[in-house]
Design a protein around this motif. Structure first.
Motif, short mmCIF file in Angstrom:
data_model
loop_
_atom_site.label_atom_id
_atom_site.label_comp_id
_atom_site.label_asym_id
_atom_site.label_seq_id
_atom_site.Cartn_x
_atom_site.Cartn_y
_atom_site.Cartn_z
N ASP A 188 0.85 -1.20 0.00
CA ASP A 188 0.00 0.00 0.00
C ASP A 188 0.88 1.25 0.00
OD1 ASP A 188 -3.10 0.83 0.96
OD2 ASP A 188 -1.52 2.29 1.42
N ARG A 189 0.68 2.12 -0.97
CA ARG A 189 1.56 3.28 -1.14
C ARG A 189 1.44 4.30 -0.02
NH1 ARG A 189 0.26 5.38 -7.08
NH2 ARG A 189 -1.85 5.16 -6.27
N ARG A 190 0.32 4.24 0.71
CA ARG A 190 0.12 5.20 1.79
C ARG A 190 0.74 4.74 3.11
NH1 ARG A 190 -6.08 5.03 1.29
NH2 ARG A 190 -5.40 2.92 0.78
N ALA A 191 1.23 3.50 3.17
CA ALA A 191 1.89 3.04 4.38
C ALA A 191 3.15 3.87 4.61
CB ALA A 191 2.27 1.57 4.24
N GLU A 192 3.40 4.21 5.87
CA GLU A 192 4.53 5.10 6.17
C GLU A 192 5.86 4.61 5.63
OE1 GLU A 192 6.50 7.59 9.90
OE2 GLU A 192 4.89 6.14 10.28
N PRO A 193 6.20 3.31 5.72
CA PRO A 193 7.50 2.87 5.19
C PRO A 193 7.66 3.10 3.69
CG PRO A 193 6.58 1.21 6.66
CD PRO A 193 5.49 2.22 6.41
N HIS A 194 6.56 3.17 2.96
CA HIS A 194 6.63 3.48 1.52
C HIS A 194 6.57 4.98 1.27
CE1 HIS A 194 6.34 -0.71 0.54
NE2 HIS A 194 5.17 -0.84 1.14
N LEU A 195 5.67 5.66 1.99
CA LEU A 195 5.41 7.07 1.71
C LEU A 195 6.57 7.97 2.14
CD1 LEU A 195 3.34 9.02 0.56
CD2 LEU A 195 2.31 9.19 2.83
N ARG A 196 7.17 7.69 3.28
CA ARG A 196 8.24 8.55 3.77
C ARG A 196 9.40 8.67 2.78
NH1 ARG A 196 9.77 10.71 8.65
NH2 ARG A 196 8.10 9.59 9.76
N PRO A 197 9.99 7.54 2.31
CA PRO A 197 11.09 7.69 1.35
C PRO A 197 10.65 8.28 0.01
CG PRO A 197 10.53 5.38 1.66
CD PRO A 197 9.80 6.13 2.71
N LEU A 198 9.41 8.03 -0.38
CA LEU A 198 8.92 8.61 -1.63
C LEU A 198 8.83 10.13 -1.50
CD1 LEU A 198 7.85 8.29 -4.46
CD2 LEU A 198 5.58 7.82 -3.51
N LEU A 199 8.32 10.61 -0.39
CA LEU A 199 8.27 12.05 -0.16
C LEU A 199 9.68 12.64 -0.14
CD1 LEU A 199 5.46 12.15 2.54
CD2 LEU A 199 5.37 13.32 0.33
N THR A 200 10.59 11.97 0.53
CA THR A 200 11.97 12.46 0.61
C THR A 200 12.59 12.58 -0.78
OG1 THR A 200 12.29 11.48 2.80
CG2 THR A 200 14.27 11.98 1.53
N ALA A 201 12.34 11.59 -1.63
CA ALA A 201 12.92 11.58 -2.97
C ALA A 201 12.32 12.62 -3.90
CB ALA A 201 12.77 10.19 -3.59
N THR A 202 11.14 13.13 -3.57
CA THR A 202 10.44 14.05 -4.47
C THR A 202 10.40 15.49 -3.95
OG1 THR A 202 8.33 13.35 -3.48
CG2 THR A 202 9.02 12.25 -5.52
N GLY A 203 11.17 15.78 -2.92
CA GLY A 203 11.28 17.16 -2.47
C GLY A 203 10.52 17.51 -1.21
N TRP A 204 10.12 16.49 -0.43
CA TRP A 204 9.32 16.73 0.76
C TRP A 204 9.94 16.05 1.98
CZ3 TRP A 204 5.43 20.08 0.04
CH2 TRP A 204 4.93 20.24 -1.25
N ARG A 205 9.67 16.60 3.15
CA ARG A 205 10.04 15.98 4.43
C ARG A 205 8.77 15.63 5.19
NH1 ARG A 205 12.15 20.16 7.02
NH2 ARG A 205 10.23 20.54 8.20
N LEU A 206 8.57 14.38 5.50
CA LEU A 206 7.39 13.96 6.24
C LEU A 206 7.54 14.40 7.69
CD1 LEU A 206 4.70 12.42 6.25
CD2 LEU A 206 5.98 10.35 6.83
N ASP A 207 6.63 15.27 8.15
CA ASP A 207 6.69 15.80 9.50
C ASP A 207 5.84 15.00 10.48
OD1 ASP A 207 8.32 18.01 8.70
OD2 ASP A 207 6.52 19.00 7.93
#
Length: 225
Positions: A188-207
């Motif tokens: 699931d793409r919304r799971a934190e282990p998937h979403l956090r690195p995806l956000l990091t790679a695309t210009g975002w920091r998960l707060d």
């Protein structure tokens, strides 16, 4: 009822920076499926979720919007969030609603006319200038994106460093899956282990990351790549 309004004059298209060069066949097919699904449901969409208002308000509050800010409602649908965003940025702020389904935008225009500039646009290819926004609110968007990586990069392109992003759903992942008669899968793409690195790679920091029965909310900040 008038056609979907054109972008507001103060929201210029950025020549040469409108995002990816062009959607591939899978992305094009996904857009067509999304339009077809929502087109026939637009008129009665809000009536299906009468209890969602307070959850939308709480999620929008995490953006920390200030008077005069410029905010995008990405995948705005029938515009449930638009009045809340307008109230947060005030009369001098800028509110833009973007959605790929014209029928949803017509409902938004009829119910919230003048609240926001409405764009019939793919959130992976936005007709907005680089670094032109202070925040992005995206309710239910992730589930309808075939190219989540590209969309997050595009949202990063149109926001300034330090801008806020709220990826929101007024129901948690497990509860939504149960509603649809299925179980969550490890990919699931919304799971934190998937979403956090995806956000990091695309210009975002998960707060912050919240996933309860009555809410999914990933709050992120735009960083320099």
């Amino acid at each position: 009822m008038s056609p979907t309004p054109a972008p507001a004059p103060e929201t210029p298209e950025a020549p040469g920076s409108a995002g990816p060069a062009g959607p591939d066949a899978e992305h094009t097919a996904e857009l067509a499926r999304t339009r077809a699904f929502f087109a026939v449901r637009a008129a009665g969409w809000d009536a299906k979720f009468p209890e969602d208002g307070p959850r939308f308000a709480a999620a929008i509050a995490t953006l920390g919007l200030r008077p005069g800010d410029r905010v995008l409602d990405a995948g705005c649908g029938t515009g449930r969030a638009l009045p809340l965003l307008r109230a947060a940025v005030g009369p001098d702020g800028r509110v833009i609603g973007a959605d790929v389904t014209p029928e949803m935008l017509r409902v938004a225009d009829a119910r919230h006319h003048g609240t926001a500039a409405l764009l019939t646009a793919d959130c992976a290819r936005l007709p907005l200038a680089d670094a032109s926004l202070d925040a992005v609110f995206a309710a239910g968007l992730i589930s309808h994106l075939s190219d989540l990586d590209g969309a997050l990069r595009e949202l990063a392109r149109v926001t300034r460093p330090g801008a806020a992003l709220a990826l929101f759903q007024p129901i948690g992942r497990a509860a939504l899956a149960a509603r649809h008669g299925r179980e969550l899968t490890p990919d699931d793409r919304r799971a934190e282990p998937h979403l956090r690195p995806l956000l990091t790679a695309t210009g975002w920091r998960l707060d912050s990351y919240t996933d309860t029965d009555d809410q999914f909310l990933a709050r992120a900040t735009r960083v320099n790549l």
